[in-house]
Design a protein around this motif. Sequence first.
Motif, mmCIF file in Angstrom:
data_model
loop_
_atom_site.group_PDB
_atom_site.id
_atom_site.type_symbol
_atom_site.label_atom_id
_atom_site.label_comp_id
_atom_site.label_asym_id
_atom_site.label_seq_id
_atom_site.Cartn_x
_atom_site.Cartn_y
_atom_site.Cartn_z
ATOM 1 N N TYR A 14 4.283 1.110 -8.488
ATOM 2 C CA TYR A 14 3.360 -0.023 -8.647
ATOM 3 C C TYR A 14 4.076 -1.346 -8.892
ATOM 4 C CZ TYR A 14 0.088 3.763 -8.686
ATOM 5 O OH TYR A 14 -0.620 4.869 -8.321
ATOM 6 N N ASP A 15 5.233 -1.301 -9.531
ATOM 7 C CA ASP A 15 6.003 -2.538 -9.702
ATOM 8 C C ASP A 15 6.413 -3.093 -8.337
ATOM 9 O OD1 ASP A 15 5.839 -2.500 -12.467
ATOM 10 O OD2 ASP A 15 7.741 -1.423 -12.713
ATOM 11 N N ARG A 16 6.896 -2.200 -7.472
ATOM 12 C CA ARG A 16 7.277 -2.620 -6.118
ATOM 13 C C ARG A 16 6.059 -3.117 -5.345
ATOM 14 N NH1 ARG A 16 10.500 -4.816 -2.756
ATOM 15 N NH2 ARG A 16 10.655 -3.903 -0.702
ATOM 16 N N ALA A 17 4.936 -2.439 -5.516
ATOM 17 C CA ALA A 17 3.709 -2.856 -4.830
ATOM 18 C C ALA A 17 3.321 -4.277 -5.231
ATOM 19 C CB ALA A 17 2.572 -1.884 -5.125
ATOM 20 N N ILE A 57 0.849 -1.201 0.000
ATOM 21 C CA ILE A 57 0.000 0.000 0.000
ATOM 22 C C ILE A 57 0.882 1.247 0.000
ATOM 23 C CG2 ILE A 57 -1.659 1.362 1.326
ATOM 24 C CD1 ILE A 57 -2.776 -1.340 2.391
ATOM 25 N N GLN A 58 1.901 1.243 0.825
ATOM 26 C CA GLN A 58 2.799 2.396 0.902
ATOM 27 C C GLN A 58 3.541 2.611 -0.412
ATOM 28 O OE1 GLN A 58 4.901 1.047 4.373
ATOM 29 N NE2 GLN A 58 3.521 2.117 5.773
ATOM 30 N N ALA A 59 3.952 1.527 -1.062
ATOM 31 C CA ALA A 59 4.625 1.640 -2.357
ATOM 32 C C ALA A 59 3.671 2.215 -3.406
ATOM 33 C CB ALA A 59 5.159 0.279 -2.797
ATOM 34 N N ALA A 60 2.425 1.750 -3.389
ATOM 35 C CA ALA A 60 1.436 2.267 -4.340
ATOM 36 C C ALA A 60 1.170 3.743 -4.083
ATOM 37 C CB ALA A 60 0.138 1.470 -4.239
ATOM 38 N N LYS A 61 1.116 4.117 -2.838
ATOM 39 C CA LYS A 61 0.895 5.528 -2.479
ATOM 40 C C LYS A 61 2.012 6.402 -3.045
ATOM 41 C CE LYS A 61 -0.017 8.492 1.506
ATOM 42 N NZ LYS A 61 -0.150 8.527 2.971
ATOM 43 N N ALA A 62 3.218 5.848 -3.087
ATOM 44 C CA ALA A 62 4.372 6.566 -3.639
ATOM 45 C C ALA A 62 4.452 6.446 -5.163
ATOM 46 C CB ALA A 62 5.657 6.049 -3.003
ATOM 47 N N GLY A 63 3.513 5.715 -5.766
ATOM 48 C CA GLY A 63 3.492 5.557 -7.217
ATOM 49 C C GLY A 63 4.372 4.443 -7.745
ATOM 50 N N GLU A 72 -7.237 -3.147 -3.058
ATOM 51 C CA GLU A 72 -8.146 -2.015 -3.283
ATOM 52 C C GLU A 72 -7.389 -0.687 -3.276
ATOM 53 O OE1 GLU A 72 -11.409 -2.025 -4.127
ATOM 54 O OE2 GLU A 72 -11.218 -4.205 -4.236
ATOM 55 N N PHE A 73 -6.481 -0.512 -2.328
ATOM 56 C CA PHE A 73 -5.704 0.733 -2.265
ATOM 57 C C PHE A 73 -4.798 0.889 -3.484
ATOM 58 C CE2 PHE A 73 -6.653 1.214 2.326
ATOM 59 C CZ PHE A 73 -6.948 2.564 2.328
ATOM 60 N N ILE A 74 -4.182 -0.193 -3.919
ATOM 61 C CA ILE A 74 -3.315 -0.118 -5.101
ATOM 62 C C ILE A 74 -4.136 0.327 -6.310
ATOM 63 C CG2 ILE A 74 -1.949 -1.477 -6.736
ATOM 64 C CD1 ILE A 74 -1.022 -3.127 -4.220
ATOM 65 N N ASP A 75 -5.298 -0.285 -6.505
ATOM 66 C CA ASP A 75 -6.169 0.109 -7.616
ATOM 67 C C ASP A 75 -6.610 1.565 -7.491
ATOM 68 O OD1 ASP A 75 -5.962 -2.429 -8.679
ATOM 69 O OD2 ASP A 75 -7.922 -3.102 -7.951
ATOM 70 N N THR A 76 -6.922 1.986 -6.287
ATOM 71 C CA THR A 76 -7.347 3.373 -6.059
ATOM 72 C C THR A 76 -6.217 4.348 -6.374
ATOM 73 O OG1 THR A 76 -8.934 2.675 -4.384
ATOM 74 C CG2 THR A 76 -8.251 4.983 -4.343
ATOM 75 N N ILE A 116 -6.166 7.360 -9.144
ATOM 76 C CA ILE A 116 -5.852 8.736 -8.785
ATOM 77 C C ILE A 116 -4.706 9.273 -9.640
ATOM 78 C CG2 ILE A 116 -4.877 10.213 -6.959
ATOM 79 C CD1 ILE A 116 -6.505 8.461 -4.936
ATOM 80 N N ASP A 117 -3.645 8.462 -9.782
ATOM 81 C CA ASP A 117 -2.507 8.878 -10.588
ATOM 82 C C ASP A 117 -2.911 9.106 -12.047
ATOM 83 O OD1 ASP A 117 -0.829 8.873 -8.419
ATOM 84 O OD2 ASP A 117 0.198 6.987 -8.951
ATOM 85 N N ALA A 118 -3.761 8.231 -12.571
ATOM 86 C CA ALA A 118 -4.217 8.386 -13.958
ATOM 87 C C ALA A 118 -5.043 9.667 -14.115
ATOM 88 C CB ALA A 118 -5.037 7.167 -14.376
ATOM 89 N N LEU A 119 -5.906 9.943 -13.168
ATOM 90 C CA LEU A 119 -6.718 11.169 -13.233
ATOM 91 C C LEU A 119 -5.844 12.409 -13.098
ATOM 92 C CD1 LEU A 119 -9.801 10.039 -11.126
ATOM 93 C CD2 LEU A 119 -9.752 10.515 -13.584
#
Length: 110
Positions: free
Chosen positions: A34-37, A26-32, A94-98, A102-105
């Motif tokens: 996604y590969d690490r996530a 989740i923390q990795a996804a929050k930082a963008g 769910e958080f990774i997808d969210t 957000i990043d795409a938007l």
Amino acid sequence: MEELELIAFKIISGVGTARSSYIAAIQAAKAGDYDRAEKLIAEGDENFVTGHDAHTSLLTKEAQDGPGSTISLLILHAEDQLMSAEAFKIIAREFIDTHKRIDALEAKLK
């Protein structure tokens, strides 16, 4: 240490490590990142399987020895940790997808 205690600690260790990986994902996804996530989710899954397999051996033991033969506070704690890790995986996905959405938007707004 008794056999049941060893099994309980194996469950707790495996799923506890899995839960930590899911939180880190989740923390990795929050930082963008996604590969690490995704790598952290996969690592979590490997550890979860270790704990889940130990849990399965516990269920097999109870089936062989009869109901109530494996109940203890430690086993209950292990069960709780197993369910908690499974829930964290669902939340992490769910958080990774969210975060991806957000990043795409945000990228569209730039």
